[in-house]
Design a protein around this motif. Structure first.
Motif, PDB file in Angstrom:
ATOM      1  N   LEU A   1      -2.452  -3.955  12.466  1.00 44.51           N
ATOM      2  CA  LEU A   1      -1.918  -5.232  12.929  1.00 44.51           C
ATOM      3  C   LEU A   1      -2.160  -5.418  14.427  1.00 44.51           C
ATOM      4  O   LEU A   1      -2.529  -6.504  14.878  1.00 44.51           O
ATOM      5  CB  LEU A   1      -0.426  -5.319  12.622  1.00 44.51           C
ATOM      6  CG  LEU A   1       0.232  -6.674  12.887  1.00 44.51           C
ATOM      7  CD1 LEU A   1      -0.413  -7.765  12.024  1.00 44.51           C
ATOM      8  CD2 LEU A   1       1.740  -6.625  12.629  1.00 44.51           C
ATOM      9  N   LYS A   2      -1.984  -4.357  15.201  1.00 48.55           N
ATOM     10  CA  LYS A   2      -2.204  -4.439  16.643  1.00 48.55           C
ATOM     11  C   LYS A   2      -3.657  -4.784  16.949  1.00 48.55           C
ATOM     12  O   LYS A   2      -3.935  -5.639  17.802  1.00 48.55           O
ATOM     13  CB  LYS A   2      -1.831  -3.105  17.294  1.00 48.55           C
ATOM     14  CG  LYS A   2      -2.104  -3.067  18.796  1.00 48.55           C
ATOM     15  CD  LYS A   2      -1.832  -1.693  19.375  1.00 48.55           C
ATOM     16  CE  LYS A   2      -2.220  -1.630  20.847  1.00 48.55           C
ATOM     17  NZ  LYS A   2      -2.002  -0.293  21.427  1.00 48.55           N
TER      18      LYS A   2
ATOM     19  N   GLN B   1      -4.405  -8.540  15.851  1.00 51.30           N
ATOM     20  CA  GLN B   1      -3.751  -9.533  16.706  1.00 51.30           C
ATOM     21  C   GLN B   1      -4.334  -9.527  18.113  1.00 51.30           C
ATOM     22  O   GLN B   1      -4.559 -10.583  18.708  1.00 51.30           O
ATOM     23  CB  GLN B   1      -2.246  -9.269  16.745  1.00 51.30           C
ATOM     24  CG  GLN B   1      -1.546  -9.566  15.427  1.00 51.30           C
ATOM     25  CD  GLN B   1      -0.062  -9.248  15.460  1.00 51.30           C
ATOM     26  OE1 GLN B   1       0.396  -8.456  16.276  1.00 51.30           O
ATOM     27  NE2 GLN B   1       0.705  -9.861  14.574  1.00 51.30           N
ATOM     28  N   THR B   2      -4.583  -8.328  18.649  1.00 44.98           N
ATOM     29  CA  THR B   2      -5.136  -8.245  20.011  1.00 44.98           C
ATOM     30  C   THR B   2      -6.524  -8.867  20.087  1.00 44.98           C
ATOM     31  O   THR B   2      -6.813  -9.665  20.994  1.00 44.98           O
ATOM     32  CB  THR B   2      -5.203  -6.770  20.467  1.00 44.98           C
ATOM     33  OG1 THR B   2      -3.908  -6.187  20.396  1.00 44.98           O
ATOM     34  CG2 THR B   2      -5.737  -6.673  21.885  1.00 44.98           C
TER      35      THR B   2
ATOM     36  N   ILE C   1      -6.305 -12.703  19.818  1.00 41.88           N
ATOM     37  CA  ILE C   1      -5.821 -13.372  21.030  1.00 41.88           C
ATOM     38  C   ILE C   1      -6.874 -13.322  22.139  1.00 41.88           C
ATOM     39  O   ILE C   1      -7.138 -14.330  22.811  1.00 41.88           O
ATOM     40  CB  ILE C   1      -4.505 -12.715  21.506  1.00 41.88           C
ATOM     41  CG1 ILE C   1      -3.382 -13.018  20.503  1.00 41.88           C
ATOM     42  CG2 ILE C   1      -4.113 -13.226  22.889  1.00 41.88           C
ATOM     43  CD1 ILE C   1      -2.102 -12.251  20.764  1.00 41.88           C
TER      44      ILE C   1
ATOM     45  N   THR D   1     -12.797  -8.036  15.627  1.00 39.89           N
ATOM     46  CA  THR D   1     -12.139  -8.751  14.523  1.00 39.89           C
ATOM     47  C   THR D   1     -12.914  -8.573  13.227  1.00 39.89           C
ATOM     48  O   THR D   1     -12.335  -8.312  12.163  1.00 39.89           O
ATOM     49  CB  THR D   1     -12.023 -10.251  14.851  1.00 39.89           C
ATOM     50  OG1 THR D   1     -11.274 -10.413  16.061  1.00 39.89           O
ATOM     51  CG2 THR D   1     -11.333 -11.006  13.734  1.00 39.89           C
TER      52      THR D   1
ATOM     53  N   TYR E   1      -2.941 -16.207  13.591  1.00 41.54           N
ATOM     54  CA  TYR E   1      -1.938 -15.182  13.912  1.00 41.54           C
ATOM     55  C   TYR E   1      -0.877 -15.135  12.819  1.00 41.54           C
ATOM     56  O   TYR E   1      -0.476 -14.057  12.358  1.00 41.54           O
ATOM     57  CB  TYR E   1      -1.307 -15.499  15.264  1.00 41.54           C
ATOM     58  CG  TYR E   1      -0.515 -14.365  15.869  1.00 41.54           C
ATOM     59  CD1 TYR E   1      -1.094 -13.503  16.791  1.00 41.54           C
ATOM     60  CD2 TYR E   1       0.825 -14.159  15.537  1.00 41.54           C
ATOM     61  CE1 TYR E   1      -0.381 -12.461  17.357  1.00 41.54           C
ATOM     62  CE2 TYR E   1       1.555 -13.127  16.096  1.00 41.54           C
ATOM     63  CZ  TYR E   1       0.948 -12.278  17.002  1.00 41.54           C
ATOM     64  OH  TYR E   1       1.659 -11.246  17.562  1.00 41.54           O
TER      65      TYR E   1
ATOM     66  N   LEU F   1      -2.397 -13.665   9.543  1.00 47.13           N
ATOM     67  CA  LEU F   1      -2.526 -12.209   9.625  1.00 47.13           C
ATOM     68  C   LEU F   1      -1.176 -11.535   9.360  1.00 47.13           C
ATOM     69  O   LEU F   1      -1.102 -10.534   8.631  1.00 47.13           O
ATOM     70  CB  LEU F   1      -3.040 -11.795  11.006  1.00 47.13           C
ATOM     71  CG  LEU F   1      -4.526 -11.982  11.294  1.00 47.13           C
ATOM     72  CD1 LEU F   1      -4.836 -11.663  12.747  1.00 47.13           C
ATOM     73  CD2 LEU F   1      -5.372 -11.105  10.382  1.00 47.13           C
ATOM     74  N   TRP F   2      -0.124 -12.091   9.935  1.00 49.57           N
ATOM     75  CA  TRP F   2       1.206 -11.522   9.740  1.00 49.57           C
ATOM     76  C   TRP F   2       1.628 -11.612   8.270  1.00 49.57           C
ATOM     77  O   TRP F   2       2.205 -10.667   7.720  1.00 49.57           O
ATOM     78  CB  TRP F   2       2.203 -12.238  10.652  1.00 49.57           C
ATOM     79  CG  TRP F   2       3.629 -11.798  10.466  1.00 49.57           C
ATOM     80  CD1 TRP F   2       4.672 -12.529   9.990  1.00 49.57           C
ATOM     81  CD2 TRP F   2       4.164 -10.500  10.755  1.00 49.57           C
ATOM     82  NE1 TRP F   2       5.820 -11.794   9.968  1.00 49.57           N
ATOM     83  CE2 TRP F   2       5.537 -10.525  10.422  1.00 49.57           C
ATOM     84  CE3 TRP F   2       3.611  -9.322  11.253  1.00 49.57           C
ATOM     85  CZ2 TRP F   2       6.374  -9.431  10.580  1.00 49.57           C
ATOM     86  CZ3 TRP F   2       4.439  -8.217  11.393  1.00 49.57           C
ATOM     87  CH2 TRP F   2       5.792  -8.269  11.074  1.00 49.57           C
TER      88      TRP F   2
END
Length: 563
Positions: A76-77, A80-81, A84, A137, A207, A210-211
């Protein structure tokens, strides 16, 4: 109705939706940034060429490090990173480009134009960061998340891979068309604003998606720890006879741990050396993979001018094809690409994964024979007695300006995105009144594009085959770094193909580039044939219908099983 609702709320569909939004934004940006750089630098290709070189060189050098970062951090990190960073970089680039378009005249006068040069450097640097984040990604979503979401069902994995490629094919055509129309009927500044706004909106939605996928797939929270180098070496050298695997079981040994071991304190010298050690270890690990030859075979397919990039389409324009015809040909290539994804899923069910790659390779090579034949047909400008740099040399000695892109028709760039890189001009290369583009026989160029378009069925089926082989046969803790190195190999061969064009940029030498391209594609498929031969042995040409979940022939001997 309940099943429909269940599908649209499933992790699989949410993953598709997030990928579609991400890919749409990527394709719009990749198309637009090249056009923006051409517009900004006095209709010259210099900035575009520098940007392409920086992007290719960065992924080539940093691919292994990006993959290693993907492996060492939670899923997840990483997702998301990278999301962004990628979208924020594109938004920032769009804002800077809007400022340049608005105040270009004033910027030219400040500090003798050095401030404008600094803006160009800033745009290329930030755009490169966006591309590196996009690479991260792609590795984490397409090479890792998708495997976990599919679970143990390999048929589901194959279907998901094929769907992802169909989304890629559609966005490759539709996204540039959409942003091209905006820039044509609006302005480049409006195009910048639209892309920045799109990425801001898309980042928020992606975002959230993905969550939701992470919540719906609990296994994404568990990630195997990095395997020690000594264990990897033992893993790669063990023979099938020593392992005694059960048929149809993919064998991968991993440390099943819930967390990562605490890091030991390292000195300054170790920190400086760490990236270089990671780079070396990544390439060594890639070489030791049982699917190494298959990955190399895929990489060799990037050393070609037989695609719909600016090189081939620029050549076609010199041979009399209009922008509208080229757009139709690109649409046809998208259709055959989608047909390739359908052929992949069908062939895999009938013949197994490895044999699908063989059949796809034969189909691609058979179609590319048309391209080789086109070199010798009427209308082909091939003439190896013409020096590739004769025109440039003559202009240099006569103190004439070198050719640049003519500016009267910017809508041509926006409509097709295909400036002619072969002779530095948007105008067709045929300047002889007796051989105008309209009078050039189209037999050669027609055969060329017939072969290119038809070959995409085999190309995309082969691409999906190698992608799934990497997904199934690379241990979980190494997926990032191995796929990072694979991306580096792809970019290396792609960079070599541009160097090849730089060494022979004239249309008269394009036929030679075609023959070289076909040769590299053939070498790539020979490597894959060798991989298949080592994996299947005497069963290579025995086609059978495999168990869709087991797919026994998709795991090369010497692999190990999750225990």
């Amino acid at each position: 109705l309940g099943s429909v609702v269940a599908y649209f709320t499933s992790a699989k569909f949410l993953l598709y939706l997030g990928h579609a939004l991400s890919t749409w934004g990527d394709r719009m940006w990749h198309f637009a940034v090249s056009v923006f750089l051409v517009e900004l630098y006095g209709n010259s290709l210099l900035l575009t060429a520098v940007y392409g070189l920086v992007v290719a060189g960065s992924v080539l050098l940093l691919g292994a490090l990006i993959g290693d970062w993907v492996d060492k951090n939670s899923r997840l990190k990483v997702a998301q990173t990278s999301l962004i960073v990628q979208n924020s970089s594109v938004i920032l680039c769009g804002v800077i480009l809007m400022i340049i378009f608005l105040f270009k005249t004033q910027l030219l006068t400040l500090y003798h134009g050095w401030l404008l040069t600094l803006c160009y450097i800033l745009v290329i640097t930030i755009a490169n960061i966006a591309n590196l984040a996009s690479t991260a990604t792609a590795i984490t979503i397409q090479r890792d998340w998708i495997v976990v979401v599919a679970g143990e069902d390999r048929s589901k994995l194959a279907d998901m891979n094929a769907t992802i490629r169909r989304i890629d094919q559609l966005t490759n055509i539709l996204a540039p068309m959409a942003v091209g129309q905006i820039m044509t009927f609006g302005s480049p500044m409006i195009g910048c604003g639209f892309i920045s706004g799109w990425n801001l909106m898309s980042m928020c939605v992606e975002y959230l998606l993905l969550w939701k996928v992470y919540q719906k797939t609990p296994t994404l929270a568990h990630k195997s720890a990095k395997v020690e180098a000594s264990e990897l070496k033992q893993l790669n050298v063990k023979k099938e006879s020593d392992m005694k695997p059960a048929e149809g079981v993919q064998l991968i040994i991993e440390k099943d741990v819930t967390g990562f071991e605490p890091e030991k304190e390292v000195g300054c010298a170790d920190r400086i050396a760490e990236p270089f050690i990671t780079f070396r270890d990544g390439w060594v690990a890639y070489y030791n993979q049982p699917v190494f030859l298959a990955g190399m075979g895929l990489a060799f397919l990037y050393m070609t001018v037989l695609g719909f990039d600016c090189i081939t389409t620029g050549y076609a324009y010199t041979q009399g094809l209009s922008g509208s015809v080229l757009s139709l040909l690109m649409g046809a290539s998208a259709v055959t690409g989608i047909m390739g994804t359908v052929a992949f899923t069908w062939l895999r069910r009938k013949c197994g994964l490895i044999r699908t790659g063989l059949i796809s390779g034969v189909a691609q090579l058979a179609c590319l024979i048309l391209c080789a034949i086109s070199v010798f047909m009427p209308g082909s400008p091939m003439d190896l007695t013409v020096s590739p740099f004769a025109d440039i040399s003559a202009r240099l000695f006569e103190n004439e300006p070198l050719p640049t892109i003519a500016s009267p028709e910017p809508e041509m760039i926006f409509a097709t995105g295909m400036p002619n890189l072969l002779n530095g001009s948007i105008a067709p290369a045929n300047s002889d009144p007796e051989m105008s583009p309209e009078s050039v026989p189209l037999i050669s160029v027609s055969l060329l594009f017939a072969g290119v378009i038809a070959a995409r069925v085999g190309l995309w089926s082969f691409d999906l085959t190698v992608t799934q082989l990497l997904q199934e046969n690379v241990i979980e803790s190494e997926r990032g770094i191995i796929n990072g190195v694979q991306n580096s190999m792809n970019y290396l061969l792609d960079l070599l193909h541009f160097i090849m064009v730089i060494l022979a940029p004239n249309p008269e030498a394009f036929g030679l580039l075609v023959l070289i391209s076909v040769s590299f594609v053939a070498m790539g498929h020979i490597m894959y044939f060798r991989f298949a031969q080592k994996s299947l042995g005497k069963q290579l040409f025995v086609c059978h219908t495999p168990d869709p979940k087991a797919a026994p022939d998709s795991s090369p001997p010497g692999n190990t099983s999750t225990v």
